[in-house]
Design an enzyme around this catalytic site. Structure first.
Site, short mmCIF file in Angstrom:
data_model
loop_
_atom_site.label_atom_id
_atom_site.label_comp_id
_atom_site.label_asym_id
_atom_site.label_seq_id
_atom_site.Cartn_x
_atom_site.Cartn_y
_atom_site.Cartn_z
N VAL A 90 0.86 -1.19 0.00
CA VAL A 90 0.00 0.00 0.00
C VAL A 90 0.90 1.24 0.00
O VAL A 90 1.55 1.54 1.00
CB VAL A 90 -0.93 0.01 1.23
CG1 VAL A 90 -1.90 1.19 1.13
CG2 VAL A 90 -1.69 -1.30 1.34
N HIS A 97 -5.86 7.31 2.17
CA HIS A 97 -6.39 5.96 1.92
C HIS A 97 -5.48 4.89 2.50
O HIS A 97 -5.94 3.87 3.00
CB HIS A 97 -6.56 5.72 0.40
CG HIS A 97 -5.26 5.45 -0.30
ND1 HIS A 97 -4.42 6.46 -0.71
CD2 HIS A 97 -4.65 4.28 -0.61
CE1 HIS A 97 -3.34 5.91 -1.27
NE2 HIS A 97 -3.45 4.60 -1.23
#
Ligand code: DLZ
Length: 172
Positions: A90, A97
């Protein structure tokens, strides 16, 4: 900076138990696939190197890291497993986010581990940019997939040892 001090591919091979009788699930997120597939390869190579049998390694792919805890739960429902590795990457972007995803995955995996009594290993990179990810997916800081694979072997062996009522030896 933890990984500036430790290469993620380095572990003490002499103390790692054999993985010959252990069963593993691996869930791989396809977001940032160049990174996550390199992490998967590092993890798989580590399991095989320590004796895991190909037929005892079950891999599934999911769209993104957010789906990893659900995939881990599904793997545990479909196969008898001693440990599960969740692999993702990520990368921080312009919004928050990454924090929502990372926190959800971390909490999802630890809660699942405890609920189903199967260690779920956090093989998720949480870099600030793509270069940091590449550095940890076979680059200058090693491969987090290797670290996750070695951790999975240790935890799976611990689970089996406790199931069989064996005691730990002081000094490992
Ligand atoms: C939506 C999204 C974004 C913006 N970034 C990443 C990322 O860097 N790494 C990753 O694994 N997944 C990302 N995703 C997808 C989410 O994990 C998830 O798949 C979607 O929000 C659908 O639930």
């Amino acid at each position: 900076m933890a990984s500036a001090l430790k290469n993620l591919s380095h572990y003490d091979e002499t103390t790692l138990p054999s993985a010959a009788d252990l069963r593993f699930g691996i869930a791989v997120a396809d977001w940032n696939a160049q990174i996550t597939h390199a992490l998967y390869q590092g993890c798989l190579d580590t399991l095989l190197k320590h004796g895991a049998k190909e037929e005892n390694i079950h891999m599934v792919q999911v769209p993104g890291s957010f789906e990893l805890p659900a995939a881990a739960r599904m793997l545990a429902g479909a196969h008898k497993l001693d440990a599960i590795v969740a692999i993702g990457c990520v990368i921080k972007g312009e919004t928050n986010h990454n924090e929502y995803i990372n926190n959800s995955v971390a909490m999802g995996l630890i809660n699942l581990s405890i609920a189903i009594n199967i260690p779920c290993i956090f093989g998720v990179l949480t870099p600030n940019d793509e270069q940091q990810a590449l550095d940890r997916a076979g680059g200058i800081h090693g491969n987090k997939g290797v670290e996750a694979g070695a951790t999975a072997i240790r935890m799976a062996a611990l689970k089996k040892q406790l199931q069989q009522g064996e005691k730990s030896k002081i000094g490992f």
